[in-house]
Design an enzyme around this catalytic site. Structure first.
Site, PDB file in Angstrom:
ATOM      1  N   GLY A  43       0.873  -1.159  -0.087  1.00 15.96           N
ATOM      2  CA  GLY A  43       0.066  -0.040   0.080  1.00 15.96           C
ATOM      3  C   GLY A  43       0.951   1.107  -0.027  1.00 15.96           C
ATOM      4  N   GLN A  48       2.950  10.101   0.862  1.00 12.85           N
ATOM      5  CA  GLN A  48       4.270   9.345   0.858  1.00 12.85           C
ATOM      6  C   GLN A  48       5.006   9.572  -0.352  1.00 12.85           C
ATOM      7  OE1 GLN A  48       2.586   5.341   1.914  1.00 12.85           O
ATOM      8  NE2 GLN A  48       4.769   5.186   2.767  1.00 12.85           N
ATOM      9  N   CYS A  91       6.362  -0.105   7.201  1.00 16.22           N
ATOM     10  CA  CYS A  91       5.961   1.154   6.373  1.00 16.22           C
ATOM     11  C   CYS A  91       7.232   1.597   5.498  1.00 16.22           C
ATOM     12  CB  CYS A  91       5.793   2.352   7.004  1.00 16.22           C
ATOM     13  SG  CYS A  91       5.191   3.781   6.229  1.00 16.22           S
ATOM     14  N   LEU A  92       6.907   1.713   4.026  1.00 11.72           N
ATOM     15  CA  LEU A  92       8.043   1.975   3.106  1.00 11.72           C
ATOM     16  C   LEU A  92       8.547   3.602   3.548  1.00 11.72           C
ATOM     17  CD1 LEU A  92       6.305   1.378  -0.423  1.00 11.72           C
ATOM     18  CD2 LEU A  92       7.932  -0.319   0.968  1.00 11.72           C
ATOM     19  N   HIS A 133      -4.035   1.775   7.765  1.00 14.04           N
ATOM     20  CA  HIS A 133      -2.607   2.341   7.876  1.00 14.04           C
ATOM     21  C   HIS A 133      -2.361   3.394   6.995  1.00 14.04           C
ATOM     22  CE1 HIS A 133       2.144   1.533   8.115  1.00 14.04           C
ATOM     23  NE2 HIS A 133       1.888   2.459   6.817  1.00 14.04           N
ATOM     24  N   GLU A 134      -3.054   3.317   5.502  1.00 19.29           N
ATOM     25  CA  GLU A 134      -2.992   4.196   4.507  1.00 19.29           C
ATOM     26  C   GLU A 134      -3.833   5.369   4.995  1.00 19.29           C
ATOM     27  OE1 GLU A 134      -0.247   3.909   2.624  1.00 19.29           O
ATOM     28  OE2 GLU A 134      -0.009   1.797   3.107  1.00 19.29           O
ATOM     29  N   HIS A 137      -2.016   7.763   7.232  1.00 19.52           N
ATOM     30  CA  HIS A 137      -0.969   8.560   6.325  1.00 19.52           C
ATOM     31  C   HIS A 137      -1.737   9.798   5.827  1.00 19.52           C
ATOM     32  CE1 HIS A 137       2.698   6.273   6.185  1.00 19.52           C
ATOM     33  NE2 HIS A 137       2.226   5.371   5.760  1.00 19.52           N
TER      34      HIS A 137
HETATM   35 CO    CO Z   1       2.873   3.460   5.589  1.00 18.29          CO
END
Ligand code: CO
Length: 193
Positions: A43, A48, A91-92, A133-134, A137
């Site tokens: 995701g 991000q 998380c990226l 989670h997304e 963000h």
């Molecule tokens: Co993340």
């Protein structure tokens, strides 16, 4: 387009709803998917990649061949949530950091797709977790904000290392100052939100 790393200020930006879907936005979505796949993510949220829009892309298989699993959620809203469970998350934007996060087990999500159609989704398990989670963000919330005090302790040192890298990049002028970042986000918001 590149993935911003903690503690980049755009990751703390509370994004505004998108008012317009056009070909340029569709190109951004494609680029987000490609970037997500090349980083083996499942995701990715728009902020991000330094875009101040309420938009997330997901493919829980993390496989570009599984095109049927690609989802774009525009202006997502979690209408209801139920249950509670704790699973490890990463998380990226926080590479190499993993820790257990407690979240509702299932959610009801409303979101628009790239055709402008609104759909309601009943999600649970991993899917519900990724979406939550997304969506976090988009409000400037990171999974490390949701850790228990003892789990936070276990990642403190890794967070400190990312902070040191960021401050080094800033001193080298690789990352613009806060005022420049804010000005750019405001300009991008102007056309679409
Ligand atoms: Co993340």
């Amino acid at each position: 387009m590149q993935i911003l790393k903690y503690p980049h200020p755009t990751l703390r930006h509370k994004s505004k709803p998108l008012l317009r879907i056009d070909n340029e936005l569709k190109r951004m979505v494609r680029e987000m998917f490609d970037l997500m796949y090349s980083n083996k993510g499942i995701g990715l949220a728009a902020n991000q990649v330094d875009l101040p829009y309420r938009m997330i892309v997901i493919n829980v298989q993390s496989d570009p061949a599984a095109v049927e699993e690609e989802r774009v959620f525009i202006n997502p809203v979690i209408l209801r949530s139920k249950g509670s469970c704790e699973e490890s998350e990463g998380c990226l934007s926080l590479p190499e950091i993993y820790a257990p996060v407690r979240r509702p087990q299932s959610i009801v999500l409303s979101a628009y797709d790239l055709s402008g159609n609104e759909t309601t989704w009943n999600l649970d398990g991993l899917y519900a977790r990724v979406v939550q989670h997304e969506c976090d963000h988009l409000d400037g919330i990171l999974f490390v904000d949701r850790l228990s005090p003892s789990n936070l302790m276990t990642v403190k040192e890794d967070l400190g290392e990312l902070e040191a890298v960021f401050s080094g990049d800033r001193q080298r002028g690789i990352i613009p100052d806060d005022a420049q970042i804010t000005a750019r986000l405001t300009e991008l918001e102007g056309g679409r939100t």
